[in-house]
Design a protein around this motif. Sequence first.
Motif, PDB file in Angstrom:
ATOM      1  N   ARG A  74      17.556   9.229 -10.730  1.00  0.00           N
ATOM      2  CA  ARG A  74      17.983  10.559 -10.313  1.00  0.00           C
ATOM      3  C   ARG A  74      18.468  11.355 -11.525  1.00  0.00           C
ATOM      4  NH1 ARG A  74      22.120  13.503  -9.181  1.00  0.00           N
ATOM      5  NH2 ARG A  74      23.648  11.940  -9.810  1.00  0.00           N
ATOM      6  N   ARG A  75      19.347  10.702 -12.337  1.00  0.00           N
ATOM      7  CA  ARG A  75      19.914  11.417 -13.491  1.00  0.00           C
ATOM      8  C   ARG A  75      18.855  11.813 -14.507  1.00  0.00           C
ATOM      9  NH1 ARG A  75      25.806   9.937 -15.055  1.00  0.00           N
ATOM     10  NH2 ARG A  75      26.738   9.560 -13.021  1.00  0.00           N
ATOM     11  N   PHE A  76      17.884  10.945 -14.706  1.00  0.00           N
ATOM     12  CA  PHE A  76      16.873  11.219 -15.721  1.00  0.00           C
ATOM     13  C   PHE A  76      15.604  11.832 -15.119  1.00  0.00           C
ATOM     14  CE2 PHE A  76      19.762   8.410 -17.878  1.00  0.00           C
ATOM     15  CZ  PHE A  76      19.793   8.918 -19.176  1.00  0.00           C
ATOM     16  N   GLU A  77      15.681  12.196 -13.869  1.00  0.00           N
ATOM     17  CA  GLU A  77      14.566  12.869 -13.181  1.00  0.00           C
ATOM     18  C   GLU A  77      13.252  12.111 -13.369  1.00  0.00           C
ATOM     19  OE1 GLU A  77      14.717  16.964 -14.552  1.00  0.00           O
ATOM     20  OE2 GLU A  77      15.965  17.450 -12.816  1.00  0.00           O
ATOM     21  N   LEU A  78      13.322  10.808 -13.201  1.00  0.00           N
ATOM     22  CA  LEU A  78      12.113  10.002 -13.412  1.00  0.00           C
ATOM     23  C   LEU A  78      11.064  10.270 -12.342  1.00  0.00           C
ATOM     24  CD1 LEU A  78      13.568   6.522 -14.447  1.00  0.00           C
ATOM     25  CD2 LEU A  78      12.951   8.479 -15.878  1.00  0.00           C
ATOM     26  N   ASN A  79      11.499  10.848 -11.192  1.00  0.00           N
ATOM     27  CA  ASN A  79      10.547  11.048 -10.095  1.00  0.00           C
ATOM     28  C   ASN A  79       9.985  12.452 -10.032  1.00  0.00           C
ATOM     29  OD1 ASN A  79      10.539   8.465  -9.063  1.00  0.00           O
ATOM     30  ND2 ASN A  79      12.469   8.806  -7.983  1.00  0.00           N
ATOM     31  N   LYS A  80      10.360  13.252 -11.014  1.00  0.00           N
ATOM     32  CA  LYS A  80       9.926  14.647 -10.970  1.00  0.00           C
ATOM     33  C   LYS A  80       8.408  14.725 -10.945  1.00  0.00           C
ATOM     34  CE  LYS A  80      11.349  19.049 -12.758  1.00  0.00           C
ATOM     35  NZ  LYS A  80      11.647  19.817 -13.948  1.00  0.00           N
ATOM     36  N   ASP A  81       7.876  15.506  -9.958  1.00  0.00           N
ATOM     37  CA  ASP A  81       6.426  15.734  -9.859  1.00  0.00           C
ATOM     38  C   ASP A  81       5.635  14.438  -9.727  1.00  0.00           C
ATOM     39  OD1 ASP A  81       7.022  18.443 -10.234  1.00  0.00           O
ATOM     40  OD2 ASP A  81       6.973  18.190 -12.397  1.00  0.00           O
ATOM     41  N   LYS A  82       6.252  13.421  -9.163  1.00  0.00           N
ATOM     42  CA  LYS A  82       5.534  12.149  -9.033  1.00  0.00           C
ATOM     43  C   LYS A  82       4.748  12.082  -7.728  1.00  0.00           C
ATOM     44  CE  LYS A  82       6.336   9.303 -12.559  1.00  0.00           C
ATOM     45  NZ  LYS A  82       7.517   8.463 -12.649  1.00  0.00           N
ATOM     46  N   GLY A  83       4.938  13.057  -6.833  1.00  0.00           N
ATOM     47  CA  GLY A  83       4.178  13.045  -5.579  1.00  0.00           C
ATOM     48  C   GLY A  83       4.633  11.955  -4.637  1.00  0.00           C
ATOM     49  N   LEU A  84       3.717  11.536  -3.773  1.00  0.00           N
ATOM     50  CA  LEU A  84       4.063  10.612  -2.690  1.00  0.00           C
ATOM     51  C   LEU A  84       3.548   9.220  -3.007  1.00  0.00           C
ATOM     52  CD1 LEU A  84       2.975  13.003   0.195  1.00  0.00           C
ATOM     53  CD2 LEU A  84       5.312  12.588  -0.618  1.00  0.00           C
ATOM     54  N   THR A  85       4.438   8.243  -2.988  1.00  0.00           N
ATOM     55  CA  THR A  85       4.022   6.868  -3.273  1.00  0.00           C
ATOM     56  C   THR A  85       4.475   5.942  -2.151  1.00  0.00           C
ATOM     57  OG1 THR A  85       4.196   7.333  -5.627  1.00  0.00           O
ATOM     58  CG2 THR A  85       4.056   5.018  -4.978  1.00  0.00           C
ATOM     59  N   PHE A  86       3.497   5.421  -1.441  1.00  0.00           N
ATOM     60  CA  PHE A  86       3.780   4.503  -0.336  1.00  0.00           C
ATOM     61  C   PHE A  86       3.715   3.063  -0.822  1.00  0.00           C
ATOM     62  CE2 PHE A  86       2.277   8.216   2.028  1.00  0.00           C
ATOM     63  CZ  PHE A  86       3.090   8.220   3.143  1.00  0.00           C
ATOM     64  N   CYS A  87       4.478   2.185  -0.166  1.00  0.00           N
ATOM     65  CA  CYS A  87       4.200   0.755  -0.296  1.00  0.00           C
ATOM     66  C   CYS A  87       4.644   0.028   0.968  1.00  0.00           C
ATOM     67  CB  CYS A  87       4.848   0.160  -1.549  1.00  0.00           C
ATOM     68  SG  CYS A  87       6.617  -0.073  -1.431  1.00  0.00           S
ATOM     69  N   TRP A  88       4.039  -1.109   1.192  1.00  0.00           N
ATOM     70  CA  TRP A  88       4.431  -1.969   2.306  1.00  0.00           C
ATOM     71  C   TRP A  88       5.350  -3.072   1.809  1.00  0.00           C
ATOM     72  CZ3 TRP A  88       3.514  -0.953   7.250  1.00  0.00           C
ATOM     73  CH2 TRP A  88       2.388  -0.216   7.629  1.00  0.00           C
ATOM     74  N   VAL A  89       6.332  -3.407   2.612  1.00  0.00           N
ATOM     75  CA  VAL A  89       7.125  -4.607   2.368  1.00  0.00           C
ATOM     76  C   VAL A  89       6.914  -5.529   3.571  1.00  0.00           C
ATOM     77  CG1 VAL A  89       9.431  -5.539   1.963  1.00  0.00           C
ATOM     78  CG2 VAL A  89       8.779  -3.333   0.980  1.00  0.00           C
ATOM     79  N   THR A  90       6.547  -6.780   3.276  1.00  0.00           N
ATOM     80  CA  THR A  90       6.159  -7.700   4.354  1.00  0.00           C
ATOM     81  C   THR A  90       7.008  -8.967   4.320  1.00  0.00           C
ATOM     82  OG1 THR A  90       4.548  -8.825   2.962  1.00  0.00           O
ATOM     83  CG2 THR A  90       3.767  -6.892   4.166  1.00  0.00           C
ATOM     84  N   GLU A  91       6.765  -9.817   5.287  1.00  0.00           N
ATOM     85  CA  GLU A  91       7.412 -11.137   5.349  1.00  0.00           C
ATOM     86  C   GLU A  91       8.921 -11.059   5.210  1.00  0.00           C
ATOM     87  OE1 GLU A  91       5.458 -14.144   2.944  1.00  0.00           O
ATOM     88  OE2 GLU A  91       3.524 -13.167   3.264  1.00  0.00           O
ATOM     89  N   PHE A  92       9.499 -10.223   6.031  1.00  0.00           N
ATOM     90  CA  PHE A  92      10.954 -10.135   6.084  1.00  0.00           C
ATOM     91  C   PHE A  92      11.536 -11.432   6.629  1.00  0.00           C
ATOM     92  CE2 PHE A  92      10.119  -5.764   5.521  1.00  0.00           C
ATOM     93  CZ  PHE A  92      11.306  -5.185   5.097  1.00  0.00           C
ATOM     94  N   PRO A  93      12.766 -11.754   6.239  1.00  0.00           N
ATOM     95  CA  PRO A  93      13.441 -12.856   6.924  1.00  0.00           C
ATOM     96  C   PRO A  93      13.567 -12.509   8.412  1.00  0.00           C
ATOM     97  CG  PRO A  93      14.674 -12.167   4.984  1.00  0.00           C
ATOM     98  CD  PRO A  93      13.602 -11.147   5.201  1.00  0.00           C
ATOM     99  N   MET A  94      13.465 -13.524   9.247  1.00  0.00           N
ATOM    100  CA  MET A  94      13.571 -13.322  10.690  1.00  0.00           C
ATOM    101  C   MET A  94      14.996 -12.918  11.062  1.00  0.00           C
ATOM    102  SD  MET A  94      11.693 -13.888  13.516  1.00  0.00           S
ATOM    103  CE  MET A  94      12.105 -13.924  15.260  1.00  0.00           C
ATOM    104  N   VAL A  95      15.961 -13.570  10.419  1.00  0.00           N
ATOM    105  CA  VAL A  95      17.365 -13.369  10.813  1.00  0.00           C
ATOM    106  C   VAL A  95      18.234 -13.185   9.578  1.00  0.00           C
ATOM    107  CG1 VAL A  95      17.205 -14.694  12.953  1.00  0.00           C
ATOM    108  CG2 VAL A  95      17.747 -15.859  10.833  1.00  0.00           C
ATOM    109  N   GLU A  96      19.365 -12.566   9.766  1.00  0.00           N
ATOM    110  CA  GLU A  96      20.354 -12.530   8.683  1.00  0.00           C
ATOM    111  C   GLU A  96      21.698 -12.925   9.287  1.00  0.00           C
ATOM    112  OE1 GLU A  96      20.337  -8.583   7.038  1.00  0.00           O
ATOM    113  OE2 GLU A  96      20.309  -7.628   9.010  1.00  0.00           O
ATOM    114  N   TYR A  97      22.560 -13.460   8.428  1.00  0.00           N
ATOM    115  CA  TYR A  97      23.807 -13.994   8.932  1.00  0.00           C
ATOM    116  C   TYR A  97      24.861 -12.898   8.981  1.00  0.00           C
ATOM    117  CZ  TYR A  97      27.224 -17.546  10.048  1.00  0.00           C
ATOM    118  OH  TYR A  97      28.157 -18.302  10.698  1.00  0.00           O
ATOM    119  N   ASN A  98      25.459 -12.709  10.141  1.00  0.00           N
ATOM    120  CA  ASN A  98      26.537 -11.744  10.285  1.00  0.00           C
ATOM    121  C   ASN A  98      27.853 -12.452   9.990  1.00  0.00           C
ATOM    122  OD1 ASN A  98      28.680 -10.182  11.348  1.00  0.00           O
ATOM    123  ND2 ASN A  98      27.246  -9.114  12.716  1.00  0.00           N
TER     124      ASN A  98
END
Lengths: 596, 596
Positions: free
Chosen positions: B423-447
């Motif tokens: 954000r501070r260095f504006e690394l995303n300026k004019d970078k447009g739209l970038t999608f990605c998928w994240v898969t194989e999530f853990p089924m559960v997390e410990y509360n």
Amino acid sequence: MSEQFVYDLKRTHSCGELGLEDVGSQVVLMGWAMRRRDHGGLIFVDLRDREGITQVVFNPEVDEGAHSGAHTIRSEFCIALKGTVRERPEGMTNPNLVTGGIEVYVDQFEILNPSKTPPFMLEEWIEVNENIRLKYRYLDLRRPEMYANLMLRHKAAAAARRYLNENGFLEVETPFLTKSTPEGARDYLVPSRVSPGSFYALPQSPQLFKQLLMMGGVERYYQIARCFRDEDLRADRQPEFTQVDLEMSFVAEDDVMDLTEGLVANIVMEATGQQVSLPVPRMTYDEAISRYGLDAPDVRFGLELTEVTDLVAGAEFKLFATAAAKGLLVKAINGKQMAALSRKDLDDLTSYVADFGAKGLAWVKIKPQGEWQSPIAKFFTPELQQAINQRLDAVEGDILFFGADVPAVVHESLGRLRLELARRFELNKDKGLTFCWVTEFPMVEYNQDEKRWEAMHHPFTSPRQEDLELLTSDPGKVKARAYDLVLNGSEVGGGSIRIHRPDVQAQVFAALGISDEEAQEKFGFLLEALTYGAPPHGGLALGFDRLVAILAGEPSIREVIAFPKTQKASCPLTEAPSRVAASQLLELGLRVEKAD
Amino acid sequence: MSEQFVYDLKRTHSCGELGLEDVGSQVVLMGWAMRRRDHGGLIFVDLRDREGITQVVFNPEVDEGAHSGAHTIRSEFCIALKGTVRERPEGMTNPNLVTGGIEVYVDQFEILNPSKTPPFMLEEWIEVNENIRLKYRYLDLRRPEMYANLMLRHKAAAAARRYLNENGFLEVETPFLTKSTPEGARDYLVPSRVSPGSFYALPQSPQLFKQLLMMGGVERYYQIARCFRDEDLRADRQPEFTQVDLEMSFVAEDDVMDLTEGLVANIVMEATGQQVSLPVPRMTYDEAISRYGLDAPDVRFGLELTEVTDLVAGAEFKLFATAAAKGLLVKAINGKQMAALSRKDLDDLTSYVADFGAKGLAWVKIKPQGEWQSPIAKFFTPELQQAINQRLDAVEGDILFFGADVPAVVHESLGRLRLELARRFELNKDKGLTFCWVTEFPMVEYNQDEKRWEAMHHPFTSPRQEDLELLTSDPGKVKARAYDLVLNGSEVGGGSIRIHRPDVQAQVFAALGISDEEAQEKFGFLLEALTYGAPPHGGLALGFDRLVAILAGEPSIREVIAFPKTQKASCPLTEAPSRVAASQLLELGLRVEKAD
């Protein structure tokens, strides 16, 4: 079964498309088992998916494993299979089925999920208690008839959106958590946790928001919007229902009505393939009441109401003569060639109209030479009989029904009688879809219980410019710039040109007995919005459930709603509404005082 | 003004379309007045409607009446006018405006509605308190920027529907009045009047209904559905929000993900004209956490996390060495050419990461020849410094940041630091739209608070077949068949393959510590539905508000919602939520125990 799972293969076809041109192809099908028949060492199963039914055959000569497993298949098992399309043997084809010329010889299959015996049969449909259908809606929806209803609804919605998009409308989502304005029907409330003691209301319609969007310069808005009314569910109502809601700026009545005609014509065409003949005929409210007795007239057949007050004024029949003398109304309808109605039929009809306030139902059967056969015939001179016959165009075989009372009772009871006769004599059979507009509604109607004038549509409806002065002097005479769309005798849409001037809005609130203070509290934001250059605007809402039900030929809107509520506003499937945890109420600062 | 009203004429053009080719035409325009300038005996007004702005000129030589009336026109007056298109005099054209070459000389006009002075300027926009904007949203929406946002949202919804319709999906409406299942977020409740003491809940999503539709054989369902969560509105949440909700039968992960990629590509193209390059890259949850620290990684820039635990194990720096010895994690990111950060910047960043649990933020600026400048430099031998430089590809002008803690804290804090640096260095300026998928999530997390395992997505998500046995023995190791769609570092969609077998569903409930009895009470109908041949199915929901906000380049979803709520879940325009009449509560059998 081999190592490779069928389910890992791509489904190649639906169950509704294979034909003789596919013979010899290897196919992968998935769906649900219907009938299973064991015949000549083969096992036949009708496999159903949403597109249709295909007969599949398990042959021990093809795959021993598949065949023996097939013995376990029962109704509603979910199955994936791979096989070869073959022409059915001569004499075994089914011309009623798209796929009736072929069958699929199974090479390999898997049971994806077995099924318990369903609580009701899905095929060879016999009427099942509706509560059971709703409790197992996921099974009920597997019936092709129900899928066809959902598909028709889908097409109707898609057609509406396409047409409105093409006509410059913006779909805008309006809030569900909004302000309670106990005007009209009862609100569903939603307690606020952040502000305990305060409540949101679910919208009875997006009325105020769509007007605000016009004030916001959107010019053309629509939404297929869920609406909520906490009413007692007489007849065929649902606590939540859907409307195609639209609003336009810089328009008058004709603009909205023309646009709406194109909209319904497109919906009907894309959902059913039927052509609606345009323009849709228009009649005023006064004409609708006078000719049909009701403000949502079924104009597919005649049986119109005809006034005979002047004729019967001179009759010896006291009831009519007195009514005429007292300035009441006497009207009649001619049941063309319905004289075969039995005494019992006539008794039933008399009790039917009694529900609508009629104190009796005088009838006259027309004999040869127009002679009257009726308990009241003797009170009418032959000349008077002929005069009445002539006005009603009555000939041998007809039956006349009379109503004599205050106009509201005469119109309501004869109007309902007219519909009941049409039902009994199937006058609407194969008549298709007939639309009409009813216009120039009264602005207000008098609520006898609360001794005050109420808005007939809603308090944002514009009165006619020329009637503005009557608002205070004679509100019952003021006509609204409102219009209803009627299809086959059901109101399927309604709308109006709205008030866009703050002074007119204040006048209308005053005429409705809404004090300045009350108006400010409930609608202050609207009154203020009108002071910032609100444009002239108007719109309409279509009752989408009702419209789709009529297009589907279904008597109840519940047949075109995926998960409807019962008459008690409950859901037999999820068992909503239900008790909630005490902690949930605590957070909302609420206590249950009274519980079932 | 003449007898004939301009408003009775048809509007011939919008304010955004007239050009030189129209010179000489008679036109009728309607819209709102913006600036009014009196100049050389003429009055100039910029007339605005939703399509654009046209300059109109009142000239006393053309119509004396129109001209004198024009003196009363103020900002936001709503106006209809008739006039003639003329070319603007040389030097008076405005190349920034589509209509900048012409002006309309007014023959006749009407003020349709005057306006008070708006509480804020609509033109020459300066930042206005958001509460004021929301209170006068009908004025705020008149700004072209806001109309553009509504239009973009409209186009995005239309694109989604078109694509899904073309791919065999049925739009099905699911209930809003449904059952409270206090799993996940807090429900909004709706008291029942028919069954006092019972409550409906507004849906947090149509999850169960869309699964029931799959069991009902619909095969492909979608809905652009409003959902409700009564959460504390941190950040950019709304109590009601919209998702593009879809579900498919007889599918695996790839089918849903491929379909979704086509969906978002179509939405992006039709709403913004931009091309999304397909296929969208995929990475596992473990990879996302390891490289980016977060499960919704912004992959538009580098600054990836690199493990250095092995290297720092031998350092004299106690904190790192101890962490390594205790089996904790030490990671670093290389702020490429960011060494110019001041001491104050570094203090700010240290306090920034403290919000995410980091107990400190060690940093190293890289000087010529890879020399370290840092308070901790002295604890690292030159060889170790070079080894770390090498692993992180560090050169002069770079700055390294280190985190040493339990993995969750290291990943979260460095992951957030990474975003803050971008954000501070504006690394995303004019970078447009970038999608990605994240898969194989853990089924559960410990509360940790409740000392139990919780579903990471929801309890209907299918575990991987091969992990089924771990459900009881080591639930933390079970991977779910779940996938999230991430756009520019924001999760914009998520879904999974669902459980379709009743035995697996029971196992998952058990792993989550939900007793048989509780499961029956809350989800009995779902468990039962699974026993009637439920098909394998899966789906996804797109967060429509967030997606549209990103496409519109807006930082807040409130900018793409017509009537949003504040952070206190209230509506400054209608003043919802509000007190209701005592009679309303009486009918519901409720009492307010605690009120603000």
